[in-house]
Structures are given as structure tokens and as C-alpha cells.
Design an enzyme around this catalytic site. Structure first.
Site, PDB file in Angstrom:
ATOM      1  N   HIS A 287       0.851  -1.194   0.000  1.00  0.00           N
ATOM      2  CA  HIS A 287       0.000   0.000   0.000  1.00  0.00           C
ATOM      3  C   HIS A 287       0.878   1.231   0.000  1.00  0.00           C
ATOM      4  CE1 HIS A 287      -0.069  -0.077   4.639  1.00  0.00           C
ATOM      5  NE2 HIS A 287       0.277  -1.303   4.308  1.00  0.00           N
ATOM      6  N   HIS A 330       7.105   1.992  11.328  1.00  0.00           N
ATOM      7  CA  HIS A 330       7.817   3.007  10.571  1.00  0.00           C
ATOM      8  C   HIS A 330       8.477   4.034  11.486  1.00  0.00           C
ATOM      9  CE1 HIS A 330       3.683   4.409  11.221  1.00  0.00           C
ATOM     10  NE2 HIS A 330       4.077   5.656  11.019  1.00  0.00           N
ATOM     11  N   GLU A 336       4.587  13.522  13.867  1.00  0.00           N
ATOM     12  CA  GLU A 336       3.156  13.301  13.739  1.00  0.00           C
ATOM     13  C   GLU A 336       2.424  13.551  15.059  1.00  0.00           C
ATOM     14  OE1 GLU A 336       2.725   9.230  12.685  1.00  0.00           O
ATOM     15  OE2 GLU A 336       3.976   9.347  10.890  1.00  0.00           O
ATOM     16  N   TYR A 345      -9.111   3.084  15.538  1.00  0.00           N
ATOM     17  CA  TYR A 345      -8.045   3.230  14.543  1.00  0.00           C
ATOM     18  C   TYR A 345      -7.475   1.846  14.257  1.00  0.00           C
ATOM     19  CZ  TYR A 345      -3.593   4.637  12.465  1.00  0.00           C
ATOM     20  OH  TYR A 345      -2.516   4.786  11.633  1.00  0.00           O
ATOM     21  N   HIS A 360       4.244  11.188  17.837  1.00  0.00           N
ATOM     22  CA  HIS A 360       5.390  10.376  17.466  1.00  0.00           C
ATOM     23  C   HIS A 360       6.334  11.289  16.685  1.00  0.00           C
ATOM     24  CE1 HIS A 360       2.236   6.965  17.570  1.00  0.00           C
ATOM     25  NE2 HIS A 360       2.895   6.977  18.718  1.00  0.00           N
ATOM     26  N   HIS A 366       7.269   3.596  15.660  1.00  0.00           N
ATOM     27  CA  HIS A 366       5.898   3.354  16.079  1.00  0.00           C
ATOM     28  C   HIS A 366       5.199   2.516  15.022  1.00  0.00           C
ATOM     29  CE1 HIS A 366       5.946   7.102  13.777  1.00  0.00           C
ATOM     30  NE2 HIS A 366       4.668   6.951  13.501  1.00  0.00           N
TER      31      HIS A 366
END
Length: 431
Positions: A287, A330, A336, A345, A360, A366
Site C-alpha cells: 500500500h 515506521h 506526527e 483506529y 510520534h 511506532h
């Protein structure tokens, strides 16, 4: 009373609207005498000489000019500020539960609580990130920020945002953007309300270019709504609160500043329904990066790097085969701040509640928690996964988000957040 009279659609358009027929002058912006005994006033959001495609300004035809108010004096709301400090910043993953609702009457301005940020209005770059929890209308109080535009994301409760240029009714799953300098007040028809505010000190928010996506997709310009003109003609003992160079000021004002009878231009407040976002995704394997979920972007002086990116993660269909479908583990050059408006979520099994948020920062690892990793690793990817009943978002910035001391000391900080990854098992099998 200000009355909502409808919306005009389109992003960045030149609009013209009047609440009283004959208000707008024809063929000129500042005639010698304005109709109905009004004053002409220009509100410029960019430099006069900014290129035409990026020039933002509006002409306002109002009962009294904005210069009419008492003297400003310092005003203190200790929880709402731009003091992001200059000391060390922890690289730890941070997450907060929803901010508690106030137990005493608190309006939108008094209910703002600064979580962190970077840059400053002095530098003309960076962002401030705030939560709000309020239960009272802004009675007799009006506010404007000279420091940047305000991106407001309700999580609970409707906001009636009455601005100089008209009225926005904003419900959860919608956002509102109030441009720099525009005066407004907030009423809470549902009572207790909660949400998020991102203060943008840099270039104004705009729709991102679509590149290889083509002419359609992501947020469509026609779905952005700007209010039609509406005005208040009332006198009394009111208060005007200003945010200027990171500090708050107040002045007495003897009339409502929401007295614009007609206006034309493109420096305007607007709202957008996040449920209308046209999501792009993979239909084969893997993705793409989360930039495919970008709604609005404030560019920096480095091409392709955002001062502020506003990204959402709403309902969508995941059809990628032989692919780990939730967000992967990642570490980013960008930092973020994430919030949850509704539902769950898909990268967290528990602990991330609507109204909560996480930070983060740059290169802090994370991703999915242990339960989510195990479930996704064993899912049948020959069948599509319908992600429903959710709406999360992210404020992403090129610079580190410096959490405030009050955020790090808050009772709703989840001090054991890091434990959500403690259950990840070693699966290494070299044979």
C-alpha cells in the site's frame, strides 16, 4: 442576531455575497460612498504583491470599521499559548486519553489547552497543536488570531462558528478553517464539546497537487463550503480577544465586530465534510505512503516538504493481497500528532480513544500494537477488508513537535503507552 443564510461551494474561489441587497459596489472596491452608509475595508491574508494564483484578500462592507475598539491590555489564559520551550525533547512515544470535560462553565477560548508545536508566529513558520473542551457559548466575547489560520476539528458536539463573513455550522466529521485575522465567536448548541485545533503559522492551507493520480481524487474543491454574508447590528459591553505574536490581548468593544453586511474575495472561512474524501489505495499488493490521505497542505520553503500536512484515515476498502494491511512499523523524518474523531483506529487494538491524541516525533519508531500485528499477520488477504465506522486524522510537520510541560504533566497522559508494543513476539526462524 446573525442568521445562517447558506453556503457557497469551491476552494480558493473568488466569492461575492451580500445579506442586504445593493450592498456590493459595482465596478470598484472602495467607492466614495458605500451603499447603506457602510464602510469599505480590505482584509489581506497575503502580501499585496503575491502572485495572482496565491493572493488572498477580501473586501468587507461593514457597519463600523475594525479599528473601532478600546485599548488592548494583556490577557492571560494560562493553558493556551505558543511557548514550546527550548530545552530537551523526549524521543519517547506519547499518547493521551481524551481531555476531561470542564466541571465549571468554560467557553471555547478558555477551553483551549496547548499540547505542543514548533516554530512561531515570529518566524512565520511552524504549527501549534491544541485540544479544546468547553461547555459554554462565547457570550459577549469575540476572538481573532493575527498569528495564523486555525484548523478546527470537532470530536464531540456541534460548533456554531459565527464569523465576520458568515456562519459555519460544524459537526464531528467536518472541519473548519478560520483565516488569519478573521474575527469570530463559537456557540455550543449541544452543550459540552471537545476537539482539536491546529494553528498554522506558515503558508496558508491549500489542496495538494494530484500528480499521477490525475484530475479526480482526494478532497474535491466543490465540497468545500464558504458561508454567505450574515451580520449582527448590536451594541453593548463586549470583549475582543486577540492573539498576537504568541500572546493574548483583550480590548473592550461597544458593538459586535461581526457586522459585515456584504463581502467579496477569497480570504474566507470554510468547512469541509471529511466523509466526502475520495480515498485512493492499492488494488494489487502493498500500500502507498499515507500521503494518499492528504486533505490539506501548508507548504514550506522546501518543495515537497510540508510545514503542515492534514491527513485523515476514514472508512475504506483494503483489497491488497499477501500484504500486511494495517499501517506498517515506521520511523519518519516528519513528526506526527494523531487524533481520533470516531470509532477505532486500525493500527491500535485498544487505548486510543476518540478525543485522545498521540505524538510520534522524528525517527521515533511506532506502528501497530501487538494484538493488531498478530491479527493482521494471520488474516485471509484473499478477501477484502472493509474498514468501517472510523475517522482518524494526523497533523504532520517537517519539524519536531515539542510537547508542552502542561501536556507532559497532564493527568490524562498515558504514562505506560510504550507497553502496547511489549507483547510483540520474536518470530525469527533462521532455518
Amino acid at each position: 442576531m446573525l442568521k445562517q443564510t447558506g453556503y457557497m461551494s469551491g476552494f480558493g474561489n473568488e466569492f461575492a455575497t451580500e445579506a442586504l441587497a445593493g450592498t456590493l459596489p459595482e465596478g470598484r472596491n472602495s467607492p466614495q460612498r458605500v451603499a447603506h452608509g457602510l464602510y469599505a475595508e480590505q482584509l489581506s491574508g497575503t502580501a499585496f504583491t503575491a502572485p495572482r494564483h496565491s493572493n488572498r484578500r477580501s473586501w468587507l462592507y461593514r457597519i463600523r470599521p475594525a479599528a473601532m475598539h478600546g485599548k488592548f491590555a494583556p490577557f492571560e489564559q494560562v493553558h493556551f499559548h505558543n511557548d514550546f520551550g527550548s530545552g530537551p525533547v523526549t524521543p519517547e512515544q506519547l499518547r493521551w486519553s481524551p481531555m476531561p470535560m470542564p466541571s465549571t462553565p468554560v467557553d471555547f477560548i478558555d477551553g483551549l489547552f496547548t499540547m505542543g508545536g514548533n516554530g512561531s508566529p515570529v518566524a512565520g513558520t511552524g504549527i501549534g497543536i491544541h485540544l479544546y473542551a468547553a461547555n459554554k457559548n462565547m457570550d459577549g466575547r469575540y476572538f481573532y488570531s493575527a498569528d495564523g489560520e486555525l484548523l478546527i476539528v470537532p470530536q464531540q458536539g456541534t460548533l456554531i462558528i459565527a464569523t465576520e463573513l458568515g456562519v459555519l455550522e460544524v459537526v464531528p466529521h467536518e472541519i473548519a478553517v478560520i483565516p488569519r485575522g478573521v474575527r469570530f465567536k463559537v456557540d455550543l448548541p449541544d452543550g459540552a464539546s471537545r476537539g482539536y485545533v491546529c494553528e498554522n503559522f506558515g503558508a496558508f492551507l491549500r489542496l495538494p497537487d494530484l500528480g499521477p493520480i490525475g484530475s479526480n481524487g482526494l478532497a474535491n474543491p466543490r465540497d468545500f463550503l464558504t458561508p454567505c454574508a450574515a451580520y449582527e447590528d448590536v451594541e453593548g459591553a463586549f470583549e475582543l480577544v486577540s492573539k498576537f505574536q504568541g500572546h493574548l490581548w483583550r480590548a473592550d468593544i461597544a458593538h459586535s465586530p461581526l457586522d459585515v453586511v456584504g463581502w467579496h474575495g477569497n480570504h474566507v472561512p470554510y468547512k469541509y465534510d471529511l466523509r466526502k474524501f475520495n480515498t485512493i489505495g492499492s488494488i494489487s499488493y502493498d500500500h502507498p505512503d499515507p500521503s494518499i490521505f492528504l486533505v490539506l497542505n501548508s507548504p514550506s520553503d522546501t518543495p515537497g516538504v510540508g510545514n503542515l500536512d492534514f491527513v485523515i484515515f476514514g472508512p475504506r476498502v483494503l483489497a491488497m493481497q499477501d500484504t500486511f494491511r494495517p499501517p506498517w512499523f515506521h520511523r519518519n523524518i516528519a513528526s506526527e500528532c494523531m487524533g481520533l474523531i470516531h470509532g477505532e483506529y486500525d493500527a491500535k487494538a485498544e487505548g486510543f480513544a476518540p478525543g485522545g491524541c498521540s505524538i510520534h516525533n522524528c525517527m521515533t519508531g511506532h506502528g501497530p500494537d501487538a494484538a493488531t500485528f498478530e491479527k493482521a499477520s494471520n488474516a485471509d488477504t484473499s478477501k477484502p477488508d472493509y474498514v468501517k465506522d472510523t475517522m482518524a486524522f494526523m497533523f504532520e510537520s517537517r519539524n519536531v513537535i515539542r510537547p508542552t510541560p502542561q501536556a507532559l504533566d497532564a493527568a490524562h497522559l498515558q504514562r505506560e503507552y510504550i507497553e502496547c508494543w511489549a507483547g510483540l513476539k520474536k518470530h525469527f526462524t533462521p532455518a
